[in-house]
Write a protein that holds these residues in place. Structure first.
Motif, short mmCIF file in Angstrom:
data_model
loop_
_atom_site.label_atom_id
_atom_site.label_comp_id
_atom_site.label_asym_id
_atom_site.label_seq_id
_atom_site.Cartn_x
_atom_site.Cartn_y
_atom_site.Cartn_z
N TYR C 110 0.84 -1.20 0.00
CA TYR C 110 0.00 0.00 0.00
C TYR C 110 0.88 1.25 0.00
CZ TYR C 110 -3.04 3.55 2.22
OH TYR C 110 -3.71 4.70 2.55
N ARG C 111 1.89 1.26 0.87
CA ARG C 111 2.76 2.44 0.95
C ARG C 111 3.56 2.65 -0.34
NH1 ARG C 111 3.48 0.53 6.41
NH2 ARG C 111 5.34 -0.61 5.79
N SER C 112 3.84 1.56 -1.07
CA SER C 112 4.71 1.68 -2.25
C SER C 112 4.08 2.52 -3.36
CB SER C 112 5.07 0.29 -2.78
OG SER C 112 3.98 -0.26 -3.48
N PHE C 163 3.31 -9.78 -5.94
CA PHE C 163 2.28 -9.02 -6.65
C PHE C 163 1.71 -7.93 -5.73
CE2 PHE C 163 -2.41 -9.18 -8.09
CZ PHE C 163 -2.25 -8.04 -8.87
N ILE C 164 1.62 -6.74 -6.26
CA ILE C 164 1.21 -5.59 -5.44
C ILE C 164 -0.23 -5.73 -4.93
CG2 ILE C 164 0.43 -4.16 -7.38
CD1 ILE C 164 1.98 -1.84 -5.91
N GLY C 165 -1.08 -6.40 -5.69
CA GLY C 165 -2.42 -6.72 -5.20
C GLY C 165 -3.44 -5.64 -5.45
N PRO C 166 -4.73 -6.04 -5.53
CA PRO C 166 -5.79 -5.09 -5.87
C PRO C 166 -5.94 -3.92 -4.90
CG PRO C 166 -6.68 -7.28 -5.38
CD PRO C 166 -5.21 -7.43 -5.48
N ALA C 167 -5.73 -4.13 -3.60
CA ALA C 167 -5.97 -3.04 -2.64
C ALA C 167 -5.06 -1.86 -2.93
CB ALA C 167 -5.76 -3.54 -1.22
N ALA C 168 -3.78 -2.13 -3.18
CA ALA C 168 -2.84 -1.05 -3.46
C ALA C 168 -3.22 -0.34 -4.77
CB ALA C 168 -1.42 -1.60 -3.54
N VAL C 170 -6.22 -0.08 -6.08
CA VAL C 170 -7.41 0.73 -5.82
C VAL C 170 -7.02 2.07 -5.21
CG1 VAL C 170 -9.32 0.92 -4.17
CG2 VAL C 170 -9.16 -1.07 -5.65
N ASN C 171 -6.07 2.04 -4.29
CA ASN C 171 -5.65 3.28 -3.66
C ASN C 171 -4.82 4.16 -4.58
OD1 ASN C 171 -6.54 3.53 -0.69
ND2 ASN C 171 -6.10 1.36 -0.98
N ALA C 172 -4.12 3.53 -5.52
CA ALA C 172 -3.43 4.32 -6.55
C ALA C 172 -4.47 5.01 -7.43
CB ALA C 172 -2.53 3.44 -7.38
N HIS C 173 -5.52 4.28 -7.77
CA HIS C 173 -6.61 4.81 -8.59
C HIS C 173 -7.21 6.05 -7.94
CE1 HIS C 173 -10.77 5.15 -10.04
NE2 HIS C 173 -10.39 4.51 -11.13
N ARG C 174 -7.39 5.97 -6.61
CA ARG C 174 -8.01 7.08 -5.88
C ARG C 174 -7.23 8.39 -6.11
NH1 ARG C 174 -7.64 11.06 -3.69
NH2 ARG C 174 -8.40 11.88 -1.71
N PHE C 175 -5.89 8.29 -6.26
CA PHE C 175 -5.10 9.51 -6.47
C PHE C 175 -4.86 9.81 -7.94
CE2 PHE C 175 -4.20 8.47 -2.07
CZ PHE C 175 -4.46 9.70 -1.48
N ILE C 176 -4.64 8.76 -8.74
CA ILE C 176 -4.36 8.99 -10.17
C ILE C 176 -5.53 9.73 -10.81
CG2 ILE C 176 -4.11 7.80 -12.39
CD1 ILE C 176 -2.47 5.67 -10.90
N PHE C 177 -6.74 9.42 -10.37
CA PHE C 177 -7.93 10.02 -10.98
C PHE C 177 -8.42 11.26 -10.22
CE2 PHE C 177 -7.72 6.00 -13.03
CZ PHE C 177 -8.23 6.22 -14.29
N ASP C 178 -7.61 11.73 -9.25
CA ASP C 178 -7.97 12.94 -8.52
C ASP C 178 -7.36 14.13 -9.26
OD1 ASP C 178 -8.25 15.06 -6.75
OD2 ASP C 178 -7.93 13.82 -4.97
N SER C 179 -8.21 15.05 -9.71
CA SER C 179 -7.72 16.16 -10.54
C SER C 179 -6.72 17.05 -9.80
CB SER C 179 -8.91 17.00 -11.02
OG SER C 179 -9.62 17.50 -9.91
N ARG C 180 -6.67 16.96 -8.47
CA ARG C 180 -5.74 17.82 -7.73
C ARG C 180 -4.35 17.22 -7.64
NH1 ARG C 180 -8.89 17.74 -2.25
NH2 ARG C 180 -9.00 15.58 -2.94
#
Lengths: 580, 152, 231
Positions: C110-112, C163-168, C170-180
């Motif tokens: 998650y931290r990675s 394998f980094i796994g779906p949870a990590a 998902v959390n990358a998605h939360r920021f990658i798709f954040d316009s800020r």
């Protein structure tokens, strides 16, 4: 094992993380939590976090301050309420900059909505003040602060159970904690210690609180000689799911949901003709209690009432109240589209706790003497900003405002002071306690922790809940003393060292028993009705005698030694009758 | 290989981030390691092409003509046309590379030790490329003008 | 109703191998599985060990395998699961004790992906503006409570500990798709490595397991597409 940190923060919820973030870069800081940070109970908060941003309509921090003071039935210290309402604005902006995904207005600003007890122009009518992130504001605050903790490389000690607060030469010098994974005791030597350990709702049978909310921080400070303030002020949220207490947010009533009794009557109308179902939490809880007591409860035992949202229509329910309907469906198999949801008041929030000043410094007497190096923030602390009844959303404001102030002041303290030595046997009290619990494996210790806990929770629910009287409180005192006696013979079946959760549950029960007793004692001696504390034998507020905070001191064997009273800090707003 | 967290690129501070298509204001991502991306993309494209090629192959070789009819002469006639040669060459190439890609991901899923991974991947590539080469050699160098085999 | 709980037990101080143990208990159909586990712990066998906290599906402590599917014990009712309930720790994680698994590698992954807002510009005096539509894009992935149910249900995650796994993701998605956010390239650099997003086989187990109803597989596919379209 020995650790040395400038600052040790105990608890990784909103307040603890906020405090830790003030210290990174300025001091070396460790955060101890008995869960993982993202599991803290801040995450359960739903509705919103209030600040007078004025994004959608006119608003001023003075109005917010007034609502807080009035909501607290004038037991609120007004200097603290001023800090809360003023700082809230900056803190919300800071949270947004940290990345918190607030809901937005059409112009892209932080959206705000109405919330119980928050008004415009000193009580004229409801105001849009609560900033929110869908129905998971607390979750987003917790996640965002944890994320910042990761970014700033904060050192976390996850799954460490707080054991003791170490005081030497009149200064707080650290804590001891049990590493749950290994069963090893660790000593944290520090210049400053910040407690942000949350509440103790598990004293009651029906509660919205997590299993982890067992008052560990409160009891640790109490055992170390720090008094506890206003412990009788315990908020019951009116709408908890029947039997299990899971919270249905005030938003349900904010959006137009109504409460009905067995006769189908909208009973709030009778008690509060103007605000009706949206009267403050303590009042609505009392209305429900009264209905049940007078035999108008619903169900085979006539012990709950119904929250109706079915008249709002599917669209409103789905778009505005998704979580609430989800809870009702998942846990009670009730379909809110067509029927009322069984609810009852649920133990929710401790207004009282470890007394602090507005900088988060812990004070130990009615004169405001500070215990240097010791700070508290969040639900565990009593600033006192919530007085006798907390307004919705103010708990989250409290976390970020006073969590930050405690952290900031601790940073100054660290700069100006050196380490004070540890006492010669810093681990003695912790080891004694552990040895007592582990002794439960011996023969002759046959009492079951689960049974004692169940009896305590039932006793508190019956006798020390929404409506109180002397007879019931005395019954509760007697029962709690009996339970504390039985607790000395509590057994233990798991004698392993690694991840021994049975041992933890016994430790937690020990703390809950003491919390229950302080709460009951405070309630017994406060012979008036104020906010969440309602006495049917003293139904009116008595400002002459009780416009004061209760300070409870502990005797060595665990009972309440004495109660003292600390005057309330007044200011801008004169105490008036609280009407809605 | 463990997940590495690369440090923040030094240029990021100087260069204002570019705007991209997928959100109006977000930063445009630039992957550093494109192999996995292209292999994933190739998987999808080759999969769709294979569906067409393999179905055509099935229809021509097994439905329109049954196994009894297919003999050396049949093949000679087909491969007299450059179209069919290209078709078979592509089918060979796509089937083998798609398959190798699949086995490669299986190896990544199930073989954790670095040494074994290198070994397995090497065997896979050697065998795969060997078959690709001899297959291609047969298709390309086949001489359709040779006389047919004497009938038995 | 009478319920049989068959629980996978493992005590690191005594056992070499995990083994099943069955408990007969009396439970209300509306009891949560967590209540049933507590009944066992409090009245039958105090040594049973599991994590729990909020008991209503927001803290993410009690993700476990219930009748073969990853679920939060506090979000499933006994009556819905049935009379025979098999409970195991999640797959793909090291068992510490009974139902408690080692979450450290999970949080390391998650931290990675740098799960925090990255923005190199000085913040304005007010909030950063964001349109309601831009906010909506990453709404689903902000729901994640890091319980690990998705990663623990993912076959590539079971077989491949790196394998980094779906949870990590998902959390990358939360920021990658954040316009800020301005850190997408840094996160995508992590996710495009061989143990990143392309180990996903679109099994959809994660989407089934998520107690917060995040469309996990969809989020992962969106990241893959972003990587492709923006080259």
């Amino acid at each position: 094992m020995y650790h040395k940190y400038d600052a040790v923060v105990v608890g990784a919820g909103g307040a603890g993380l906020m405090a830790a973030l003030q210290l990174v870069g300025k001091a070396n800081v460790a955060v101890i939590t008995k869960l993982y940070p993202s599991r803290s109970h801040t995450g359960a908060a739903q509705g919103g976090i209030c600040a007078a941003l004025g994004n959608t309509e006119e608003d001023h921090w003075e109005w917010h301050m007034f609502d807080t003071v009035k909501g607290g039935d004038y037991l609120t210290d007004q200097d603290a309420a001023e800090v809360l309402a003023r700082d809230a604005v900056e803190r919300i902006i800071e949270l947004e900059h940290m990345g918190l995904p607030f809901n937005r207005t059409p112009e892209g600003k932080i959206d705000q909505r109405r919330f119980g007890g928050h008004t415009r122009n000193y009580g004229e009518g409801p105001v849009r003040r609560a900033c929110y992130a869908a129905d998971r504001t607390g979750h987003m605050i917790l996640q965002t602060l944890y994320q910042q903790g990761i970014k700033n490389k904060v050192t976390f000690f996850n799954e460490f159970h707080l054991m003791d607060l170490i005081i030497n030469n009149g200064r707080c010098v650290g804590v001891t904690a049990l590493d749950i994974k290994t069963g090893e005791l660790h000593t944290f030597h520090s210049k400053t210690t910040i407690f942000a350990t949350g509440g103790y709702g598990r004293c009651w049978q029906v509660t919205s609180n997590a299993h982890a909310c067992s008052g560990d921080g409160t009891v640790t400070a109490y055992r170390a000689g720090v008094p506890l303030m206003d412990m009788e002020m315990y908020q019951f949220h009116p709408t908890g799911l029947y039997r299990i207490g899971i919270l249905l947010s005030e938003a349900a009533r904010g959006e137009g949901g109504i409460l009905r009794n067995s006769e189908g009557e909208r009973f709030c109308e009778r008690y509060a003709p103007t605000l009706k179902d949206l009267a403050p939490r303590d009042m609505v809880s009392r209305f429900i209690y009264q209905e049940i007591r007078e035999g108008r409860g619903v169900g085979p035992n006539k012990d709950y009432v119904l929250l109706h949202v079915d008249h709002l229509g599917k669209e409103v329910i789905d778009s505005k109240l998704p979580d609430i309907t989800d809870f009702a469906r998942t846990y009670l198999h009730v379909e809110p589209y067509h029927e009322g949801v069984p609810i009852q008041p649920t133990a929710h929030y401790a207004m009282g706790g470890i007394p602090t000043d507005i900088e988060g410094r812990v004070i130990i007497d009615e004169k405001g003497t500070v215990l240097p190096g010791f700070y508290a923030a969040g639900e565990v602390a009593c600033v006192s900003v919530h007085g006798a009844n907390r307004l919705g959303t103010n708990s989250l404001v409290d976390l970020v405002v006073f969590g930050r102030r405690a952290g900031q002041h601790a940073a100054r303290f660290i700069k100006e002071n050196d380490y004070e030595e540890l006492p010669t046997t810093p681990e003695k009290r912790s080891n004694d306690l552990l040895r007592f619990v582990e002794g439960g494996a011996q023969s002759g210790r046959k009492e079951s922790a689960a049974t004692i806990r169940k009896e305590m929770q039932e006793c508190m629910m019956t006798n020390v809940s929404v409506v109180r009287n002397e007879k019931q409180l005395l019954t509760a005192m007697k029962k709690l003393q009996e339970l504390r006696e039985r607790f000395t013979k509590v057994g233990l079946t798991d004698n392993s060292t690694k991840f021994n959760t049975e041992k933890l549950e016994v430790l937690e029960l020990g703390s809950l028993l003491e919390m229950a007793e302080v709460t009951t004692k405070g309630a017994l001696e406060r012979k008036e009705s104020r906010g969440a504390h309602y006495r049917e034998d003293y139904t009116s507020r008595d400002d002459k005698k009780f416009l004061a905070h209760t300070l409870a001191y502990r005797s060595p064997e665990g009972s309440v030694k004495e109660l003292r009273y600390k005057p309330v800090t007044l200011g801008r707003f004169e105490p008036k009758e609280r009407k809605y | 290989m463990a997940i590495q967290t690369p440090e923040r690129p030094k240029t990021a501070l100087k260069e204002p981030t570019k705007r991209s298509r997928w959100t109006r204001t977000g930063a445009r991502p630039r992957p550093t390691n494109a192999f996995e991306l292209y292999s994933w993309y190739f998987f999808r494209v080759s999969g769709i092409l294979l569906l067409v090629f393999a179905l055509t192959h099935l229809v021509v070789m097994h439905l329109i003509n049954n196994v009894e009819v297919i003999n050396y002469d049949f093949v000679r006639q087909r491969w007299a046309s450059p179209l069919w040669r290209t078709f078979d060459l592509l089918l060979l190439f796509l089937a083998l590379t798609h398959g190798m890609n699949g086995v490669r991901t299986l190896i990544y899923d199930y073989v954790q030790s670095k040494g074994w991974r290198v070994f397995n991947i090497s065997v896979l590539y050697i065998v795969g490329i060997f078959f690709l080469l001899i297959g291609a050699q047969v298709i390309i160098t086949f001489n359709p003008n040779l006389p047919s085999l004497p009938a038995k | 109703m009478q319920v049989t709980l068959k629980i996978l037990r493992f005590d690191p101080e005594k056992d070499k191998k995990a083994h099943f143990k069955s408990y007969e208990i009396e439970a209300d159909p509306l009891d949560r599985i967590l209540d049933a586990l507590n009944t066992v712990k409090w009245y039958k066998d105090g040594t049973l060990t599991f994590r729990r906290s909020c008991a209503h599906g927001v803290c993410g402590s009690d993700a476990m395998r219930i009748n073969g599917r990853n679920r939060l014990a506090c979000k499933e009712l006994v009556g819905d699961i049935g009379k025979k309930i098999t409970i195991e720790p999640m797959l793909g994680f090291r068992i510490l004790k009974d139902l408690v698994v080692d979450m450290e590698p999970f949080f390391e992954k998650y931290r990675s992906i740098k799960p925090y807002l990255i923005n190199y510009e000085d913040p304005p005096a007010t909030e950063r503006f964001q349109s309601a539509e831009d906010r909506e894009i990453f709404d689903e992935t902000t729901k994640c409570i890091l319980c690990g149910a998705c990663s623990g249900s993912c076959p590539p995650f079971w077989s491949n500990s790196e394998f980094i796994g779906p949870a990590a993701i998902v959390n990358a998605h939360r920021f990658i798709f954040d316009s800020r956010d301005q850190g997408s390239d840094e996160r995508i650099a992590v996710l495009s490595q061989s143990e990143g997003v392309f180990r996903c086989r679109t099994v959809y187990n994660c989407t089934d397991a998520c107690p917060r109803e995040i469309p996990v597989t969809k989020a992962i596919e969106q990241i893959k597409r972003v990587m492709l379209y923006n080259r």
